[in-house]
Design an enzyme around this catalytic site. Sequence first.
Site, PDB file in Angstrom:
ATOM      1  N   ARG A   1      12.732  27.842  18.338  1.00  0.00           N
ATOM      2  CA  ARG A   1      13.951  27.022  18.596  1.00  0.00           C
ATOM      3  C   ARG A   1      14.624  26.853  17.248  1.00  0.00           C
ATOM      4  O   ARG A   1      15.792  27.320  17.331  1.00  0.00           O
ATOM      5  CB  ARG A   1      13.708  25.979  19.358  1.00  0.00           C
ATOM      6  CG  ARG A   1      14.518  25.560  20.373  1.00  0.00           C
ATOM      7  CD  ARG A   1      14.138  24.019  20.904  1.00  0.00           C
ATOM      8  NE  ARG A   1      12.767  24.010  20.666  1.00  0.00           N
ATOM      9  CZ  ARG A   1      11.827  24.288  21.328  1.00  0.00           C
ATOM     10  NH1 ARG A   1      12.093  24.665  22.515  1.00  0.00           N
ATOM     11  NH2 ARG A   1      10.472  24.075  21.301  1.00  0.00           N
ATOM     12  N   THR A   2      14.034  26.399  16.416  1.00  0.00           N
ATOM     13  CA  THR A   2      14.678  26.155  15.046  1.00  0.00           C
ATOM     14  C   THR A   2      15.057  27.450  14.369  1.00  0.00           C
ATOM     15  O   THR A   2      16.120  27.354  13.932  1.00  0.00           O
ATOM     16  CB  THR A   2      13.495  25.256  14.116  1.00  0.00           C
ATOM     17  OG1 THR A   2      13.084  24.258  14.706  1.00  0.00           O
ATOM     18  CG2 THR A   2      14.151  25.029  12.730  1.00  0.00           C
TER      19      THR A   2
ATOM     20  N   HIS B   1      11.692  17.311   8.682  1.00  0.00           N
ATOM     21  CA  HIS B   1      12.455  18.226   9.314  1.00  0.00           C
ATOM     22  C   HIS B   1      13.853  17.763   9.735  1.00  0.00           C
ATOM     23  O   HIS B   1      14.396  17.423  10.709  1.00  0.00           O
ATOM     24  CB  HIS B   1      11.891  18.404  10.757  1.00  0.00           C
ATOM     25  CG  HIS B   1      12.163  19.505  11.854  1.00  0.00           C
ATOM     26  ND1 HIS B   1      13.088  20.426  11.250  1.00  0.00           N
ATOM     27  CD2 HIS B   1      12.188  19.651  12.963  1.00  0.00           C
ATOM     28  CE1 HIS B   1      13.471  21.090  12.301  1.00  0.00           C
ATOM     29  NE2 HIS B   1      13.027  20.955  13.398  1.00  0.00           N
TER      30      HIS B   1
ATOM     31  N   ARG C   1      10.456  27.288   6.768  1.00  0.00           N
ATOM     32  CA  ARG C   1       9.411  26.208   7.574  1.00  0.00           C
ATOM     33  C   ARG C   1       8.121  26.693   7.033  1.00  0.00           C
ATOM     34  O   ARG C   1       7.625  27.983   6.889  1.00  0.00           O
ATOM     35  CB  ARG C   1       9.579  26.929   9.235  1.00  0.00           C
ATOM     36  CG  ARG C   1       8.351  26.205   9.938  1.00  0.00           C
ATOM     37  CD  ARG C   1       9.166  25.008  10.598  1.00  0.00           C
ATOM     38  NE  ARG C   1       8.567  24.358  11.858  1.00  0.00           N
ATOM     39  CZ  ARG C   1       9.077  23.742  12.684  1.00  0.00           C
ATOM     40  NH1 ARG C   1      10.416  23.380  12.512  1.00  0.00           N
ATOM     41  NH2 ARG C   1       8.496  23.028  13.550  1.00  0.00           N
TER      42      ARG C   1
ATOM     43  N   LYS D   1      -0.850  38.123   1.246  1.00  0.00           N
ATOM     44  CA  LYS D   1      -1.427  38.771  -0.022  1.00  0.00           C
ATOM     45  C   LYS D   1      -1.648  37.919  -1.195  1.00  0.00           C
ATOM     46  O   LYS D   1      -1.960  38.163  -2.253  1.00  0.00           O
ATOM     47  CB  LYS D   1      -0.408  39.908  -0.287  1.00  0.00           C
ATOM     48  CG  LYS D   1      -0.372  41.202   0.714  1.00  0.00           C
ATOM     49  CD  LYS D   1       0.625  42.379   0.100  1.00  0.00           C
ATOM     50  CE  LYS D   1       1.167  43.086   1.256  1.00  0.00           C
ATOM     51  NZ  LYS D   1       1.991  44.116   0.890  1.00  0.00           N
TER      52      LYS D   1
END
Lengths: 306, 306, 306
Positions: free
Chosen positions: B51-52, B129, B101, B80
């Site tokens: 959604r974000t 957030h 995120r 890595k």
Amino acid sequence: MRHLMSPLDFSVGELNEIMNLANDIEAHPDKYAHACDGKKLATLFYEPSTRTRLSFEAAMMNLGGNVLGFSSADSSSAAKGESVSDTIRIVSCYSDICAMRHPKEGAPMVAAAKSSIPVINAGDGGHQHPTQTLTDLLTIRSLKGRLENLTIGLCGDLKFGRTVHSLINALVRYENIKFVLISPDELRIPDYIREDVLEANHVDYVQVERLEDAMADLDLLYMTRVQKERFFNEEDYVRMKDFYILDKNKMDLAGPDMLVLHPLPRVNEISVEVDDDPRAVYFKQAQYGVYIRMALILTLLEVKVC
Amino acid sequence: MRHLMSPLDFSVGELNEIMNLANDIEAHPDKYAHACDGKKLATLFYEPSTRTRLSFEAAMMNLGGNVLGFSSADSSSAAKGESVSDTIRIVSCYSDICAMRHPKEGAPMVAAAKSSIPVINAGDGGHQHPTQTLTDLLTIRSLKGRLENLTIGLCGDLKFGRTVHSLINALVRYENIKFVLISPDELRIPDYIREDVLEANHVDYVQVERLEDAMADLDLLYMTRVQKERFFNEEDYVRMKDFYILDKNKMDLAGPDMLVLHPLPRVNEISVEVDDDPRAVYFKQAQYGVYIRMALILTLLEVKVC
Amino acid sequence: MRHLMSPLDFSVGELNEIMNLANDIEAHPDKYAHACDGKKLATLFYEPSTRTRLSFEAAMMNLGGNVLGFSSADSSSAAKGESVSDTIRIVSCYSDICAMRHPKEGAPMVAAAKSSIPVINAGDGGHQHPTQTLTDLLTIRSLKGRLENLTIGLCGDLKFGRTVHSLINALVRYENIKFVLISPDELRIPDYIREDVLEANHVDYVQVERLEDAMADLDLLYMTRVQKERFFNEEDYVRMKDFYILDKNKMDLAGPDMLVLHPLPRVNEISVEVDDDPRAVYFKQAQYGVYIRMALILTLLEVKVC
């Protein structure tokens, strides 16, 4: 129609033209902002590689084009057993050019044989990664002003390092290149490079074990990682691990114009304290990676910008 | 150059300007359709959040810009061992702005320190957030006409709920806000919010256990989920679970202008029979989420549209 | 507002218009290059399907539109327990049209009921895959010049093959279609197709066991795979497996105008030696898949191009 499978696919002259184009893009990005309007790049990454994939995507977007594709084999039809030959024929219906990363050596070559769009090898196993090599060449040429008359240190795992082998193959085509090969004994350059490439082309080289012994003589240093598991025994690893970590002290031994390159990602082989040194150009290298990919897309699509 | 790490990074005045811009975008989307032509947003999602991510991507596309990135850490170079600091330096070569995120608190902050492009924190673990909070503020201001003089019910898991803590911190900056804190005893708001934020700012609040006891007094109700595993014992869970499920009966207790918000996804804490109630605005909230992100991208890129 | 759930959602007349549009797109792609400027397609793939997803993405990009979405359920909010109904309401805020692939039958239908944007079923479990069927129809009509008066061989797993069932349902609406159903005994067409579709519509058909017995009579052959695990016993499999592999020898038995289609991916049911036969049109089919999806997007978005 041409593909790019190996850095040697282009002659020195052709490569020069591509690098000239990349430098023109760097100087006048707006001129190229719509060069690929309405065109599509497919990124077929059977093996994840964020940096390479995003570099290609940024390149195509900078040219006004679109991007579609996949970033790992799980979410691709490879899982259903489709051959690379069939996939490329389908993808030829969806896009105008394609960048393929594959864990199997030769897969992009197989694709190119059946493709009706240009295929760029974006890395096939331990074999080739030509756009990395072209990025390296462009970075050197842009920042040193030349690809001839250079003493180049190659440091790290010279035995298994694909990037280093590829760079040697590309550089021996230029005049008066000298190599300083810096590695532990067990990770020295393989004979098929040393004999068949360096000696066959009468290219000067020396092999040294410690990075600090080489620093003073270099025009540029190409760093790569030495993985612990490559050493034959723990003892050697403990004795030598610091030989191959570039830090401020080692940088002090180098000249004021010696550039440091690295294909990235780096783990700890370059200390972060080196990042702010103006001679550290490994992040600039990433920017040149976008320019060379833009030039390459334009060249393979035969798009001319006046 | 500015980043967005926390909703409090912007002053009340700055936030007002961003919300004004978002409302102008809502009213005149065509005016902004080419504001970011030729610009690129990188969505670096080390943890999936559809959604974000899609909200950011829609926002950038609505502005005429392009999007590249990754949607989980597996397919990224994090696998890595590359540091966030190195990744952002590379991504700075590929894009003009970035939304990150990350499961680790503070990762976007580390990135911002080394970035040459604006970084938006799109959620860092249980920490912040900010674009969710800005979405909540814009939704309230747009639909209630104000951010002052409101009695706001916060319902659900107030102990661990990041969204709720962030919203409280953002709302105490406005005049005459009253909170009704609706939760089971064991999931009450933590002391560092109650004492250091509410009481320190002389903000009125009451704590109640049952949603139906609060409904009549609210201007708006912010719902969140109470997860079964948060309860101390099964007995409490069975006794109380229906207290925190919003259904038609509980909606009947509320006034005609009381709005229901929810950060989504909802599981069963709002009964689907409530969806068609005009006071249920949680899907409109998703639309405001796109407008605020568009306003934010324009603000951080310093793009002016006349 | 219309959705596409099943190939039969459109009348024969409507379908004709969509195919006319697809052929006009094929003839004049430039005319449509900006038809969807500023519009967004969401590709919601709860199950990976590279070919179908990329075909939709290419279609939208060819129209000047943008694409966002996800390519597997792992990286989606489905993992957090969100219902398809809630997801589509959110996605309606992010995009103008959506293509949904879902492992559960009926999921796109559930989404369509709550959606405020057109939903295209891009495959729901073993149920429907309407854009494949429309691709097949367009390919046949474009290359044979008609959808009437055809003798059509359907070969392979006719019992479980969703594509084949769907194609039969679509073709019985045209005049004078005859089917030659080529399969092992245990993988014959199910009764609910044979009786309720073929016989109920008075459509001629024969059932044969060996592909080579059918070749001479066909106007076109639609190949699908027979999976080993579908056979009742090893003995039958060994005896019959070559019956269902199309090779050069079997092609020699067919007429000069008999076309071979396949929904792809193919594994070994069509020998690669057939690929260069001009009658093999399964790769062209992929191209028609892009044209039909372009026509479909334009139709569902009610975009007119003059």
